[in-house]
Scaffold this active site. Structure first.
Site, PDB file in Angstrom:
ATOM      1  N   ARG A  36      32.284  53.760  30.805  1.00 51.42           N
ATOM      2  CA  ARG A  36      32.099  53.775  29.072  1.00 51.42           C
ATOM      3  C   ARG A  36      30.778  54.292  29.024  1.00 51.42           C
ATOM      4  O   ARG A  36      30.382  54.914  27.946  1.00 51.42           O
ATOM      5  CB  ARG A  36      32.411  52.448  28.559  1.00 51.42           C
ATOM      6  CG  ARG A  36      31.661  51.044  29.070  1.00 51.42           C
ATOM      7  CD  ARG A  36      32.002  49.983  28.495  1.00 51.42           C
ATOM      8  NE  ARG A  36      31.257  48.697  29.499  1.00 51.42           N
ATOM      9  CZ  ARG A  36      31.464  47.769  28.982  1.00 51.42           C
ATOM     10  NH1 ARG A  36      31.927  47.262  27.876  1.00 51.42           N
ATOM     11  NH2 ARG A  36      30.714  46.810  29.653  1.00 51.42           N
ATOM     12  N   ASN A  88      40.423  48.185  37.580  1.00 53.45           N
ATOM     13  CA  ASN A  88      39.247  47.543  38.322  1.00 53.45           C
ATOM     14  C   ASN A  88      38.055  46.974  37.196  1.00 53.45           C
ATOM     15  O   ASN A  88      37.605  45.688  37.378  1.00 53.45           O
ATOM     16  CB  ASN A  88      38.419  48.314  39.254  1.00 53.45           C
ATOM     17  CG  ASN A  88      37.366  47.719  39.421  1.00 53.45           C
ATOM     18  OD1 ASN A  88      37.060  46.723  40.334  1.00 53.45           O
ATOM     19  ND2 ASN A  88      36.005  48.080  38.996  1.00 53.45           N
ATOM     20  N   TYR A 168      37.298  33.126  32.290  1.00 55.72           N
ATOM     21  CA  TYR A 168      37.477  34.270  33.400  1.00 55.72           C
ATOM     22  C   TYR A 168      38.759  33.868  34.410  1.00 55.72           C
ATOM     23  O   TYR A 168      39.522  34.713  34.447  1.00 55.72           O
ATOM     24  CB  TYR A 168      36.342  34.258  34.217  1.00 55.72           C
ATOM     25  CG  TYR A 168      36.338  35.316  35.490  1.00 55.72           C
ATOM     26  CD1 TYR A 168      36.750  36.523  34.803  1.00 55.72           C
ATOM     27  CD2 TYR A 168      36.487  34.935  36.633  1.00 55.72           C
ATOM     28  CE1 TYR A 168      36.809  37.571  36.286  1.00 55.72           C
ATOM     29  CE2 TYR A 168      36.487  35.722  37.896  1.00 55.72           C
ATOM     30  CZ  TYR A 168      36.728  37.019  37.447  1.00 55.72           C
ATOM     31  OH  TYR A 168      36.820  37.874  38.562  1.00 55.72           O
ATOM     32  N   VAL A 201      32.152  38.932  46.090  1.00 55.47           N
ATOM     33  CA  VAL A 201      31.124  40.256  46.638  1.00 55.47           C
ATOM     34  C   VAL A 201      29.944  40.157  45.721  1.00 55.47           C
ATOM     35  O   VAL A 201      30.020  39.970  44.585  1.00 55.47           O
ATOM     36  CB  VAL A 201      32.111  41.413  46.107  1.00 55.47           C
ATOM     37  CG1 VAL A 201      31.385  42.787  46.119  1.00 55.47           C
ATOM     38  CG2 VAL A 201      33.318  41.459  46.922  1.00 55.47           C
TER      39      VAL A 201
HETATM   40  P1  NAP Z   1      30.391  45.022  37.948  1.00 54.45           P
HETATM   41  O1  NAP Z   1      29.549  45.311  39.006  1.00 54.45           O
HETATM   42  O2  NAP Z   1      29.948  44.299  36.912  1.00 54.45           O
HETATM   43  O3  NAP Z   1      31.393  46.045  37.372  1.00 54.45           O
HETATM   44  C1  NAP Z   1      32.246  45.740  36.545  1.00 54.45           C
HETATM   45  C2  NAP Z   1      32.645  47.119  36.072  1.00 54.45           C
HETATM   46  O4  NAP Z   1      33.798  46.872  34.997  1.00 54.45           O
HETATM   47  C3  NAP Z   1      31.519  48.062  35.700  1.00 54.45           C
HETATM   48  O5  NAP Z   1      31.643  49.386  35.977  1.00 54.45           O
HETATM   49  C4  NAP Z   1      31.675  47.758  34.053  1.00 54.45           C
HETATM   50  O6  NAP Z   1      31.129  48.893  33.256  1.00 54.45           O
HETATM   51  C5  NAP Z   1      33.131  48.002  33.755  1.00 54.45           C
HETATM   52  N1  NAP Z   1      33.527  47.491  32.734  1.00 54.45           N
HETATM   53  C6  NAP Z   1      33.487  46.141  31.895  1.00 54.45           C
HETATM   54  N2  NAP Z   1      33.916  46.275  30.769  1.00 54.45           N
HETATM   55  C7  NAP Z   1      34.494  47.525  30.539  1.00 54.45           C
HETATM   56  C8  NAP Z   1      35.209  47.997  29.415  1.00 54.45           C
HETATM   57  N3  NAP Z   1      35.315  47.569  28.342  1.00 54.45           N
HETATM   58  N4  NAP Z   1      35.450  49.407  29.675  1.00 54.45           N
HETATM   59  C9  NAP Z   1      35.345  50.147  30.698  1.00 54.45           C
HETATM   60  N5  NAP Z   1      34.741  49.468  31.904  1.00 54.45           N
HETATM   61  C10 NAP Z   1      34.246  48.106  31.791  1.00 54.45           C
HETATM   62  O7  NAP Z   1      31.564  43.846  38.819  1.00 54.45           O
HETATM   63  P2  NAP Z   1      32.452  43.811  39.962  1.00 54.45           P
HETATM   64  O8  NAP Z   1      32.164  42.578  40.998  1.00 54.45           O
HETATM   65  O9  NAP Z   1      32.306  45.312  40.787  1.00 54.45           O
HETATM   66  O10 NAP Z   1      33.964  43.708  39.252  1.00 54.45           O
HETATM   67  C11 NAP Z   1      34.976  44.552  39.510  1.00 54.45           C
HETATM   68  C12 NAP Z   1      36.295  43.745  39.277  1.00 54.45           C
HETATM   69  O11 NAP Z   1      36.281  42.805  40.398  1.00 54.45           O
HETATM   70  C13 NAP Z   1      36.370  42.892  38.210  1.00 54.45           C
HETATM   71  O12 NAP Z   1      37.749  42.917  37.561  1.00 54.45           O
HETATM   72  C14 NAP Z   1      35.876  41.469  38.568  1.00 54.45           C
HETATM   73  O13 NAP Z   1      36.769  40.433  37.921  1.00 54.45           O
HETATM   74  C15 NAP Z   1      36.735  41.367  40.172  1.00 54.45           C
HETATM   75  N6  NAP Z   1      36.054  40.397  40.936  1.00 54.45           N
HETATM   76  C16 NAP Z   1      34.923  40.437  41.248  1.00 54.45           C
HETATM   77  C17 NAP Z   1      34.730  39.521  42.185  1.00 54.45           C
HETATM   78  C18 NAP Z   1      33.144  39.582  42.915  1.00 54.45           C
HETATM   79  O14 NAP Z   1      32.733  38.472  43.670  1.00 54.45           O
HETATM   80  N7  NAP Z   1      32.305  40.436  42.367  1.00 54.45           N
HETATM   81  C19 NAP Z   1      35.292  38.433  42.804  1.00 54.45           C
HETATM   82  C20 NAP Z   1      36.688  38.615  42.206  1.00 54.45           C
HETATM   83  C21 NAP Z   1      37.257  39.514  41.355  1.00 54.45           C
HETATM   84  P3  NAP Z   1      29.649  48.714  32.938  1.00 54.45           P
HETATM   85  O15 NAP Z   1      28.729  49.327  33.736  1.00 54.45           O
HETATM   86  O16 NAP Z   1      29.635  49.780  31.464  1.00 54.45           O
HETATM   87  O17 NAP Z   1      29.294  47.382  32.324  1.00 54.45           O
END
Ligand code: NAP
Length: 245
Positions: A36, A88, A168, A201
């Site tokens: 975004r 994602n 969440y 992660v």
């Molecule tokens: P992250 O680094 O915070 O990345 C999240 C991404 O989602 C960012 O690119 C963010 O964009 C984007 N996003 C959030 N709201 C959005 C919207 N309304 N429209 C478009 N993009 C949006 O988190 P991550 O750890 O990589 O997480 C990625 C996925 O993995 C998520 O679904 C999370 O639930 C899942 N997950 C993560 C973990 C973990 O340990 N990290 C564990 C289990 C599952 P902006 O930069 O614009 O905010």
């Protein structure tokens, strides 16, 4: 559709999404970087291109109908269709200073915001992209979920599942349920729809508290995005195998 397979990864400007985009790009996919924020999106596209990936930016806010419709139109123009959609993008919602979401005091607006992104966002994007996916010979949809959405694990007192997360965790349970319904509805079309957990992660998401790298977190999503025909449909995976619902 063009020769190269195409993929769209939502929330691909950083974290796990960026590494899913990089991994698919390294496997020869033309990759749409859904994000975004323009500055962060273009920085990711440039970084991917510098690594040899055929990447293009896709302005995309998964909570916004207009933005999602425009993204589908752009992917159609750029790639002529879509082989892989990785949903994602996700948010944890406010975790407070103690990193907990207490159901007994939770703010409903916050719950709505989490569900709008983590669940409605996936439905919104998937339905907008389905006409493009249907043009592919082997379409794959991967929903990035979390094992905290596993009711089996959450309800087992012998399993360590981290803090109470009343927005969440249920949003990922909801997403898992939606994944199964898509898999049922699209069974027999060649489209495979699965959910996955990246593990804990280190990303912005959790203040870099995770022990795994974003590249490790991306691996199962990449595997599910490149499943052979006849592969699993309507399942939930982590690196070690199937996650119980
Ligand atoms: P992250 O680094 O915070 O990345 C999240 C991404 O989602 C960012 O690119 C963010 O964009 C984007 N996003 C959030 N709201 C959005 C919207 N309304 N429209 C478009 N993009 C949006 O988190 P991550 O750890 O990589 O997480 C990625 C996925 O993995 C998520 O679904 C999370 O639930 C899942 N997950 C993560 C973990 C973990 O340990 N990290 C564990 C289990 C599952 P902006 O930069 O614009 O905010």
């Amino acid at each position: 559709m063009s020769e190269a397979k195409s993929a769209l990864v939502t929330g691909a400007n950083k974290g796990i999404g960026y590494e899913i985009a990089a991994g698919l790009g390294a496997r020869g996919f033309r990759v749409g970087v859904g994000a975004r924020d323009e500055t962060r999106r273009e920085a990711a596209v440039e970084k991917l291109r510098a690594a040899g990936v055929d990447a293009f930016g896709v302005p995309l806010d998964v909570t916004d109908d207009r933005s999602v419709a425009d993204a589908a139109a752009l992917v159609g123009r750029e790639a002529g269709g879509l082989d892989v959609l990785v949903n994602n993008a996700g948010i944890p919602g406010d975790m407070g200073p103690d990193w907990v979401q207490d159901p007994t005091t939770i703010d409903l607006g916050m719950v709505r915001e989490v569900v709008d992104t983590n669940v409605f966002g996936v439905i919104r994007v998937t339905n907008a992209m389905l006409p493009l996916l249907r043009r592919s010979a082997a379409p794959r949809i991967v929903n990035v979920s979390s094992s905290v959405g596993s009711l089996t694990r959450q309800a087992d007192p012998d399993i360590e599942v981290g803090p109470v997360m009343a927005a969440y965790a249920p949003s990922k349970t909801f997403l898992n349920g939606v994944t199964v319904q898509y898999a049922r509805r699209l069974a027999g079309t060649g489209i495979l729809v699965n959910a996955m957990c990246p593990g804990l992660v280190a990303t912005d998401f959790n203040g870099y508290a995770g022990s795994r790298t974003p590249e490790q977190g991306a691996a199962t999503a990449i595997r599910l995005a490149t499943l052979p025909d006849g592969g699993p449909n309507g399942s939930f995976f982590e690196d070690a195998g199937v996650v119980p619902w």
